[in-house]
Design a protein around this motif. Structure first.
Motif, PDB file in Angstrom:
ATOM      1  N   GLU A 139      69.105  59.074  21.877  1.00 11.00           N
ATOM      2  CA  GLU A 139      70.213  59.378  20.961  1.00 11.00           C
ATOM      3  C   GLU A 139      69.701  60.098  19.712  1.00 11.00           C
ATOM      4  N   ILE A 140      68.679  59.525  19.136  1.00  9.48           N
ATOM      5  CA  ILE A 140      68.135  60.089  17.903  1.00  9.48           C
ATOM      6  C   ILE A 140      67.672  61.525  18.109  1.00  9.48           C
ATOM      7  N   PHE A 141      66.850  61.735  19.106  1.00  9.52           N
ATOM      8  CA  PHE A 141      66.234  63.057  19.240  1.00  9.52           C
ATOM      9  C   PHE A 141      67.144  64.085  19.882  1.00  9.52           C
ATOM     10  N   THR A 142      68.089  63.618  20.666  1.00  5.58           N
ATOM     11  CA  THR A 142      69.071  64.569  21.167  1.00  5.58           C
ATOM     12  C   THR A 142      69.820  65.163  19.978  1.00  5.58           C
ATOM     13  N   GLY A 143      70.203  64.286  19.071  1.00  5.74           N
ATOM     14  CA  GLY A 143      70.912  64.755  17.878  1.00  5.74           C
ATOM     15  C   GLY A 143      70.061  65.684  17.042  1.00  5.74           C
ATOM     16  N   VAL A 144      68.839  65.299  16.795  1.00  2.29           N
ATOM     17  CA  VAL A 144      67.958  66.116  15.972  1.00  2.29           C
ATOM     18  C   VAL A 144      67.711  67.475  16.618  1.00  2.29           C
ATOM     19  N   ALA A 145      67.417  67.457  17.895  1.00  2.41           N
ATOM     20  CA  ALA A 145      67.145  68.717  18.585  1.00  2.41           C
ATOM     21  C   ALA A 145      68.364  69.626  18.537  1.00  2.41           C
ATOM     22  N   ARG A 146      69.515  69.065  18.833  1.00  2.00           N
ATOM     23  CA  ARG A 146      70.719  69.881  18.805  1.00  2.00           C
ATOM     24  C   ARG A 146      70.922  70.483  17.416  1.00  2.00           C
ATOM     25  N   ALA A 147      70.721  69.675  16.404  1.00  7.37           N
ATOM     26  CA  ALA A 147      70.942  70.148  15.040  1.00  7.37           C
ATOM     27  C   ALA A 147      69.977  71.271  14.668  1.00  7.37           C
ATOM     28  N   LEU A 148      68.738  71.164  15.145  1.00 10.78           N
ATOM     29  CA  LEU A 148      67.736  72.147  14.721  1.00 10.78           C
ATOM     30  C   LEU A 148      67.757  73.435  15.529  1.00 10.78           C
ATOM     31  N   GLN A 149      68.291  73.401  16.712  1.00 12.12           N
ATOM     32  CA  GLN A 149      68.278  74.604  17.541  1.00 12.12           C
ATOM     33  C   GLN A 149      69.069  75.722  16.923  1.00 12.12           C
TER      34      GLN A 149
END
Lengths: 173, 173
Positions: A139-149
């Motif tokens: 959950e955490i990193f899916t969100g972070v990755a999506r936000a940073l892409q």
DNA sequence: TAGGTTTGTTTCAAAGTTGAACCAAGATCC
DNA sequence: GGATCTTGGTTCAACTTTGAAACAAACCTA
């Protein structure tokens, strides 16, 4: 605007994050260097290609999936090609494009290496996580990755986020 | 022993982890290269030194805290010394040892850079996390880091851990 | 105190990464 | 059709990382 230093719990999380991610990448690199004579990223390239229906992918697509620069990928593929694990082919539909295709030798390397690698990923990361934490991690990193892409680096209007901290304590590595 | 491939949720977590950590490091490196003309690791060195009572630390201690090899640290400190941000001093108690000490110029760089850096750490990571997730992140990576430091890479007897998966699906990057 | 081992650090060459510059080949617009 | 802009990839030089080897001081141990 006065600096919003990290709150103690954020500081602790940040430090732990930095330490752990370094240690994990190190463990992976060491292991794959041993087993397959290449760094983790290079193995990832082979692994990704092996998942494709035709075992080939355009350079840009590959770079995008792996979240690396095209230049870095060019260098890596050049070496993998020298090793005979990957082959470059022109792209039929777009004469600018170039495809990276996994060779049989490359596929063999993946097949031979994958089991040990998965085992290592477990020993390095998942064996230290409860099932609940696996979900949290995703959950955490899916969100972070999506936000940073996508280019934008912060959600909505930062001022509107209610759970922001404005605490003391400087520094943060 | 037949390979224990990653379960789908583990696979997703792993992919997200790889993507996010790469993107985060990239964002940090780009920003600090802009603001301070050095990669993230180099700034971390300065930042760590700035926290020490005497603003100095032995090379080995510094390397240990940052989780990097001594050789890597040597190279980095050499450059920082050239830039006048750090100074090497012999260690009085142990003539083999060598200390890295933050210079005034180095301290100035830290002070000038820190606010923007913290802001960037927020924009990159914490702004995408709920407070609960910050706690989860700390818990997860504190555990992983502790586990990986000491040398041993898996907890207890692996066979005894009840929440292990034995699922299908190959590959994992 | 003379070996022999361990520990702290640096060195060196090979390998990998970065970012800007470059060179096509598409796509647009007139 | 021909400027011009954008996109896909590579190249190049500067920089960083890696891991093994080299050193030197400290620490045994007989």
């Amino acid at each position: 605007m006065t600096t919003r230093w990290l709150a103690p719990e954020e500081q602790r999380a940040w430090r732990a994050y930095l330490a752990a991610t370094l240690l994990v990448e190190d463990a992976l690199d060491r292991h794959l260097q041993q087993e397959a004579g290449m760094p983790h990223l290079y193995y990832s390239i082979l692994s990704r290609l092996s998942e494709e229906p035709e075992r080939r992918l355009r350079m840009t697509d590959l770079a995008e999936r792996l979240k690396i620069t095209r230049s870095r990928l060019t260098y890596a593929v050049t070496r993998l090609e020298k090793d005979g694990l990957v082959l470059r082919e022109g792209c039929p539909s777009d004469r600018r494009g170039s495809m990276a295709a996994l060779t049989d030798a490359g596929m063999t390397v993946v097949e031979r290496t994958a089991p040990g690698h998965v085992e290592n990923v477990r020993a390095t990361l998942f064996d230290h996580l409860a099932p609940e934490q696996v979900r949290q991690l995703e959950e955490i990193f899916t969100g972070v990755a999506r936000a940073l892409q996508s280019g934008a680096e912060a959600p909505g209007a930062p001022e509107d986020v209610p759970w922001r901290r404005r605490s003391p304590k400087p520094s943060c590595s």
